[in-house]
Design a protein around this motif. Structure first.
Motif, PDB file in Angstrom:
ATOM      1  N   ASP A  85      54.851  10.307  15.069  1.00 33.30           N
ATOM      2  CA  ASP A  85      54.014  11.396  14.944  1.00 33.30           C
ATOM      3  C   ASP A  85      53.570  11.646  16.341  1.00 33.30           C
ATOM      4  OD1 ASP A  85      50.935  11.782  15.732  1.00 33.30           O
ATOM      5  OD2 ASP A  85      50.131  10.253  15.318  1.00 33.30           O
ATOM      6  N   LEU A  86      53.850  13.026  17.033  1.00 33.50           N
ATOM      7  CA  LEU A  86      53.869  13.895  17.976  1.00 33.50           C
ATOM      8  C   LEU A  86      52.438  15.099  18.512  1.00 33.50           C
ATOM      9  CD1 LEU A  86      55.345  14.182  21.229  1.00 33.50           C
ATOM     10  CD2 LEU A  86      56.265  16.246  19.511  1.00 33.50           C
ATOM     11  N   THR A  87      51.645  14.023  19.537  1.00 33.91           N
ATOM     12  CA  THR A  87      50.894  15.658  20.118  1.00 33.91           C
ATOM     13  C   THR A  87      51.470  16.203  21.606  1.00 33.91           C
ATOM     14  OG1 THR A  87      49.527  13.939  18.720  1.00 33.91           O
ATOM     15  CG2 THR A  87      48.801  15.244  20.585  1.00 33.91           C
ATOM     16  N   TYR A  88      51.470  17.042  21.372  1.00 36.81           N
ATOM     17  CA  TYR A  88      52.393  17.927  22.491  1.00 36.81           C
ATOM     18  C   TYR A  88      51.734  19.166  23.245  1.00 36.81           C
ATOM     19  CZ  TYR A  88      56.075  19.924  25.254  1.00 36.81           C
ATOM     20  OH  TYR A  88      57.219  20.722  26.445  1.00 36.81           O
ATOM     21  N   GLY A  89      51.492  19.018  24.498  1.00 34.77           N
ATOM     22  CA  GLY A  89      49.837  19.936  24.787  1.00 34.77           C
ATOM     23  C   GLY A  89      50.683  20.622  25.957  1.00 34.77           C
ATOM     24  N   GLY A  90      49.653  21.771  25.762  1.00 29.11           N
ATOM     25  CA  GLY A  90      49.916  22.225  27.330  1.00 29.11           C
ATOM     26  C   GLY A  90      48.970  23.225  28.027  1.00 29.11           C
ATOM     27  N   VAL A  91      48.711  23.420  29.082  1.00 27.89           N
ATOM     28  CA  VAL A  91      48.031  24.075  29.485  1.00 27.89           C
ATOM     29  C   VAL A  91      48.418  25.565  29.873  1.00 27.89           C
ATOM     30  CG1 VAL A  91      46.092  24.446  31.213  1.00 27.89           C
ATOM     31  CG2 VAL A  91      47.378  22.048  30.367  1.00 27.89           C
ATOM     32  N   PHE A  92      47.560  26.329  29.106  1.00 28.63           N
ATOM     33  CA  PHE A  92      47.973  28.304  29.587  1.00 28.63           C
ATOM     34  C   PHE A  92      46.922  28.995  29.827  1.00 28.63           C
ATOM     35  CE2 PHE A  92      50.532  26.033  25.585  1.00 28.63           C
ATOM     36  CZ  PHE A  92      50.943  26.812  25.881  1.00 28.63           C
ATOM     37  N   ARG A  93      46.981  29.315  30.965  1.00 26.47           N
ATOM     38  CA  ARG A  93      46.312  30.236  31.987  1.00 26.47           C
ATOM     39  C   ARG A  93      46.004  31.818  30.625  1.00 26.47           C
ATOM     40  NH1 ARG A  93      45.858  29.613  37.712  1.00 26.47           N
ATOM     41  NH2 ARG A  93      45.047  28.320  36.437  1.00 26.47           N
ATOM     42  N   VAL A  94      45.022  32.402  30.396  1.00 24.35           N
ATOM     43  CA  VAL A  94      44.926  34.023  29.623  1.00 24.35           C
ATOM     44  C   VAL A  94      43.879  34.338  29.918  1.00 24.35           C
ATOM     45  CG1 VAL A  94      44.181  35.090  26.873  1.00 24.35           C
ATOM     46  CG2 VAL A  94      44.975  32.386  27.454  1.00 24.35           C
ATOM     47  N   ARG A  95      44.283  35.762  30.692  1.00 22.63           N
ATOM     48  CA  ARG A  95      43.708  36.167  31.187  1.00 22.63           C
ATOM     49  C   ARG A  95      43.514  37.779  30.862  1.00 22.63           C
ATOM     50  NH1 ARG A  95      46.444  35.397  37.484  1.00 22.63           N
ATOM     51  NH2 ARG A  95      45.004  33.861  37.493  1.00 22.63           N
ATOM     52  N   ASN A  96      42.661  38.577  31.305  1.00 31.42           N
ATOM     53  CA  ASN A  96      42.447  39.269  30.317  1.00 31.42           C
ATOM     54  C   ASN A  96      42.631  40.344  29.009  1.00 31.42           C
ATOM     55  OD1 ASN A  96      41.131  40.714  33.485  1.00 31.42           O
ATOM     56  ND2 ASN A  96      43.950  40.732  33.811  1.00 31.42           N
ATOM     57  N   ILE A  97      42.281  38.925  27.613  1.00 33.14           N
ATOM     58  CA  ILE A  97      42.237  39.556  26.783  1.00 33.14           C
ATOM     59  C   ILE A  97      40.890  39.551  26.022  1.00 33.14           C
ATOM     60  CG2 ILE A  97      43.222  38.078  24.523  1.00 33.14           C
ATOM     61  CD1 ILE A  97      45.438  38.548  26.335  1.00 33.14           C
ATOM     62  N   PRO A  98      40.396  40.722  25.923  1.00 32.93           N
ATOM     63  CA  PRO A  98      39.448  41.109  24.508  1.00 32.93           C
ATOM     64  C   PRO A  98      38.887  40.025  23.976  1.00 32.93           C
ATOM     65  CG  PRO A  98      40.686  42.963  24.212  1.00 32.93           C
ATOM     66  CD  PRO A  98      41.196  41.725  24.974  1.00 32.93           C
ATOM     67  N   LYS A  99      36.977  39.533  24.217  1.00 29.79           N
ATOM     68  CA  LYS A  99      36.903  38.386  23.393  1.00 29.79           C
ATOM     69  C   LYS A  99      37.192  37.935  22.256  1.00 29.79           C
ATOM     70  CE  LYS A  99      32.853  36.382  26.030  1.00 29.79           C
ATOM     71  NZ  LYS A  99      33.517  34.857  26.847  1.00 29.79           N
ATOM     72  N   ASP A 100      37.102  39.131  21.430  1.00 28.41           N
ATOM     73  CA  ASP A 100      37.042  38.872  20.251  1.00 28.41           C
ATOM     74  C   ASP A 100      38.848  38.671  19.688  1.00 28.41           C
ATOM     75  OD1 ASP A 100      38.369  41.488  21.413  1.00 28.41           O
ATOM     76  OD2 ASP A 100      37.572  42.561  18.287  1.00 28.41           O
ATOM     77  N   GLN A 101      40.017  38.804  20.771  1.00 26.51           N
ATOM     78  CA  GLN A 101      41.263  38.407  20.731  1.00 26.51           C
ATOM     79  C   GLN A 101      41.187  37.202  21.179  1.00 26.51           C
ATOM     80  OE1 GLN A 101      43.556  41.848  22.096  1.00 26.51           O
ATOM     81  NE2 GLN A 101      42.073  43.378  20.481  1.00 26.51           N
TER      82      GLN A 101
END
Length: 161
Positions: A85-101
């Protein structure tokens, strides 16, 4: 005709971007409940089942924690060889992506970036448990995303009915 110099910094501020800020093991468990008997040569190959789930939590306007949960079991008949059982995480910064995408980017592209690392952690844990490393086949996160959307829509329609 005049050449107008472009400012690369200005373009970088408006270009869509996805950056991994951190990656981490949130939870890891490996069990070999029948050792050392399970480590003996086996008369047949084990049946291996694996489940994959993706979760996301918005941390700020641009930052998301994305978790990739991999659960698996190897058994021959009723005899369990190993469970992980593995829960692997990441913190991502998302910029300038249209809200619907934004939702598809977070739920498809982020786990796609996390997967190779999670796959290696599982392979190492299984190998360290005394078995040949288990290399999980590549996962189509776009298909997984579409499947989850279909399940959610079906559940919503049943609730309304």
């Amino acid at each position: 005709m005049t050449d107008t110099p472009t400012n690369g910094a200005a373009n970088a501020d408006t270009m869509p971007s996805l950056n991994a800020l951190a990656q981490f093991i949130k939870d890891l468990s490996f069990e070999n409940p029948n050792a050392p008997r399970s480590l003996a040569p086996q008369p047949q190959s084990p049946e291996i089942s694996i489940q994959v789930n993706v979760g996301a939590n918005q941390l700020s306007e641009t930052d998301f924690e994305v978790t990739l949960k991999l659960e698996g079991k190897a058994q021959i008949g009723q005899d369990v060889l190993f469970v992980f059982d593995l829960t692997y995480g990441g913190v991502f910064r998302v910029r300038n992506i249209p809200k619907d995408q934004l939702h598809p980017v977070v739920m498809i592209e982020c786990p796609r970036l996390l997967f190779p690392f999670a796959r290696q952690i599982v392979a190492d844990a299984v190998r360290n448990g005394g078995f040949p490393p288990l290399f999980i086949d590549p996962i189509d996160f776009a298909a997984l995303y579409r499947q989850k959307l279909t399940e959610l829509q079906s559940a919503q329609q049943q609730t309304v009915s």
